[in-house]
Design a protein around this motif. Structure first.
Motif, PDB file in Angstrom:
ATOM      1  N   ALA A 153      56.533  38.278  44.815  1.00 52.95           N
ATOM      2  CA  ALA A 153      55.098  38.134  44.534  1.00 52.95           C
ATOM      3  C   ALA A 153      54.339  37.729  45.795  1.00 52.95           C
ATOM      4  O   ALA A 153      53.242  38.234  46.063  1.00 52.95           O
ATOM      5  CB  ALA A 153      54.882  37.094  43.432  1.00 52.95           C
ATOM      6  N   GLN A 154      54.912  36.824  46.578  1.00 54.45           N
ATOM      7  CA  GLN A 154      54.261  36.399  47.819  1.00 54.45           C
ATOM      8  C   GLN A 154      54.143  37.559  48.804  1.00 54.45           C
ATOM      9  O   GLN A 154      53.109  37.736  49.458  1.00 54.45           O
ATOM     10  CB  GLN A 154      55.042  35.250  48.459  1.00 54.45           C
ATOM     11  CG  GLN A 154      54.922  33.922  47.726  1.00 54.45           C
ATOM     12  CD  GLN A 154      55.809  32.859  48.340  1.00 54.45           C
ATOM     13  OE1 GLN A 154      57.017  33.062  48.509  1.00 54.45           O
ATOM     14  NE2 GLN A 154      55.236  31.723  48.694  1.00 54.45           N
ATOM     15  N   LYS A 155      55.213  38.333  48.916  1.00 57.39           N
ATOM     16  CA  LYS A 155      55.185  39.471  49.832  1.00 57.39           C
ATOM     17  C   LYS A 155      54.175  40.514  49.366  1.00 57.39           C
ATOM     18  O   LYS A 155      53.438  41.086  50.175  1.00 57.39           O
ATOM     19  CB  LYS A 155      56.580  40.086  49.950  1.00 57.39           C
ATOM     20  CG  LYS A 155      57.567  39.209  50.711  1.00 57.39           C
ATOM     21  CD  LYS A 155      58.905  39.898  50.920  1.00 57.39           C
ATOM     22  CE  LYS A 155      59.828  39.044  51.800  1.00 57.39           C
ATOM     23  NZ  LYS A 155      61.119  39.691  52.071  1.00 57.39           N
ATOM     24  N   ALA A 184      57.258  46.966  43.042  1.00 56.10           N
ATOM     25  CA  ALA A 184      56.714  46.809  41.691  1.00 56.10           C
ATOM     26  C   ALA A 184      55.593  45.771  41.670  1.00 56.10           C
ATOM     27  O   ALA A 184      54.557  45.967  41.019  1.00 56.10           O
ATOM     28  CB  ALA A 184      57.827  46.409  40.729  1.00 56.10           C
ATOM     29  N   ALA A 185      55.805  44.662  42.384  1.00 48.66           N
ATOM     30  CA  ALA A 185      54.776  43.613  42.423  1.00 48.66           C
ATOM     31  C   ALA A 185      53.524  44.110  43.131  1.00 48.66           C
ATOM     32  O   ALA A 185      52.397  43.819  42.708  1.00 48.66           O
ATOM     33  CB  ALA A 185      55.329  42.372  43.115  1.00 48.66           C
ATOM     34  N   PHE A 186      53.712  44.885  44.180  1.00 45.26           N
ATOM     35  CA  PHE A 186      52.573  45.421  44.932  1.00 45.26           C
ATOM     36  C   PHE A 186      51.791  46.417  44.086  1.00 45.26           C
ATOM     37  O   PHE A 186      50.550  46.375  44.034  1.00 45.26           O
ATOM     38  CB  PHE A 186      53.064  46.077  46.217  1.00 45.26           C
ATOM     39  CG  PHE A 186      51.981  46.740  47.014  1.00 45.26           C
ATOM     40  CD1 PHE A 186      51.092  45.987  47.767  1.00 45.26           C
ATOM     41  CD2 PHE A 186      51.840  48.127  47.002  1.00 45.26           C
ATOM     42  CE1 PHE A 186      50.086  46.589  48.499  1.00 45.26           C
ATOM     43  CE2 PHE A 186      50.836  48.735  47.733  1.00 45.26           C
ATOM     44  CZ  PHE A 186      49.946  47.966  48.484  1.00 45.26           C
ATOM     45  N   ASN A 191      47.148  48.032  40.605  1.00 46.39           N
ATOM     46  CA  ASN A 191      46.710  48.509  39.294  1.00 46.39           C
ATOM     47  C   ASN A 191      45.780  47.530  38.606  1.00 46.39           C
ATOM     48  O   ASN A 191      44.965  47.923  37.759  1.00 46.39           O
ATOM     49  CB  ASN A 191      47.914  48.782  38.395  1.00 46.39           C
ATOM     50  CG  ASN A 191      48.701  49.999  38.852  1.00 46.39           C
ATOM     51  OD1 ASN A 191      48.182  50.854  39.574  1.00 46.39           O
ATOM     52  ND2 ASN A 191      49.960  50.083  38.437  1.00 46.39           N
ATOM     53  N   ASN A 192      45.909  46.250  38.955  1.00 45.39           N
ATOM     54  CA  ASN A 192      45.087  45.222  38.327  1.00 45.39           C
ATOM     55  C   ASN A 192      43.783  44.962  39.062  1.00 45.39           C
ATOM     56  O   ASN A 192      43.047  44.031  38.721  1.00 45.39           O
ATOM     57  CB  ASN A 192      45.870  43.903  38.236  1.00 45.39           C
ATOM     58  CG  ASN A 192      46.991  43.982  37.216  1.00 45.39           C
ATOM     59  OD1 ASN A 192      46.908  44.731  36.247  1.00 45.39           O
ATOM     60  ND2 ASN A 192      48.055  43.229  37.454  1.00 45.39           N
ATOM     61  N   ALA A 193      43.491  45.778  40.083  1.00 44.81           N
ATOM     62  CA  ALA A 193      42.233  45.620  40.814  1.00 44.81           C
ATOM     63  C   ALA A 193      41.065  45.862  39.868  1.00 44.81           C
ATOM     64  O   ALA A 193      41.161  46.650  38.923  1.00 44.81           O
ATOM     65  CB  ALA A 193      42.171  46.603  41.978  1.00 44.81           C
ATOM     66  N   GLN A 194      39.944  45.189  40.110  1.00 49.14           N
ATOM     67  CA  GLN A 194      38.788  45.302  39.219  1.00 49.14           C
ATOM     68  C   GLN A 194      38.281  46.736  39.186  1.00 49.14           C
ATOM     69  O   GLN A 194      38.015  47.335  40.224  1.00 49.14           O
ATOM     70  CB  GLN A 194      37.683  44.368  39.697  1.00 49.14           C
ATOM     71  CG  GLN A 194      38.050  42.887  39.588  1.00 49.14           C
ATOM     72  CD  GLN A 194      36.902  41.994  39.987  1.00 49.14           C
ATOM     73  OE1 GLN A 194      35.826  42.471  40.315  1.00 49.14           O
ATOM     74  NE2 GLN A 194      37.141  40.695  39.941  1.00 49.14           N
TER      75      GLN A 194
END
Length: 214
Positions: A153-155, A184-186, A191-194
């Motif tokens: 998640a940090q990366k 996957a985290a990236f 995908n969750n961008a406004q």
């Protein structure tokens, strides 16, 4: 006389001299040549192993100059980056001896990209003389990134924050060859961008990518 024979003779001769005399000759030779003098200044600076001294190297290797409209532009720009590469090679040699931790190296390499983007504002490098240095910095930054003791998640957060931050920078995510968990985290962050900002983000991303590829 061949170069090899001369080198052997010179070595034999110096071996026979007093160390103090050899040191004096070396100092005289170095101080008489501005390029050698600069390289030894960097060697002495980096010998401390302090991150702050590595940062000082960046302003010496990448000084701010106005190289946009000037006689013999390409020659001057080529010389600028040739000299920069020579000084960075000294730093890379020190880094290869583990003089800094992975996180310290990563921070310094990021600072190098920041500095490079700043100086390029005053340099017309349409000839691409910077590319060799960019390639070396990219290789090392990506390698250090994978060595960082960060969570996926940090990366992913770091990659998302830096994806379009600089004009000259490794392509994110393409050049980072992400492992599945970081990828996957990236992707999740992207995908969750406004939604209301997505059109603008895409347009800016395409514009910046086109500018980088000129």
């Amino acid at each position: 006389m061949t170069t090899l024979k001369f080198t052997q003779q010179l070595n034999d001769y110096l071996q026979q001299q007093a160390p103090e005399q050899v040191a004096q000759w070396l100092v005289q030779t170095i101080t008489a040549d501005k390029h050698l003098k600069k390289q030894w200044q960097i060697k002495l600076l980096l010998a401390s192993g302090k991150p702050s001294d590595y940062k000082k190297l960046l302003t010496q290797a990448l000084p701010k100059k106005d190289l946009r409209v000037t006689p013999n532009l390409w020659r001057k720009v080529g010389l600028y980056f040739a000299e920069a590469e020579a000084l960075f090679e000294l730093a890379f040699a020190q880094l290869d001896d583990n003089s800094l931790s992975d996180e310290q190296q990563f921070t310094w390499l990021l600072q190098a990209f920041e500095r490079l983007n700043i100086v390029l504002q005053g340099i017309d490098d349409s000839g691409g003389y910077r590319l060799e240095l960019v390639e070396q910095l990219t290789h090392r930054l990506v390698h250090c990134f994978h060595q960082l003791p960060w969570s996926p998640a940090q990366k992913a957060n770091w990659l998302y924050e830096h994806q379009y931050k600089y004009d000259v920078f490794p392509y994110i995510p393409e050049q980072f060859e992400l492992p599945a968990d970081v990828q996957a985290a990236f992707v999740g962050l992207a995908n969750n961008a406004q939604p209301e900002a997505s059109d603008t983000n895409v347009s800016m991303a395409l514009l910046k990518r086109l500018n980088r590829e000129k």
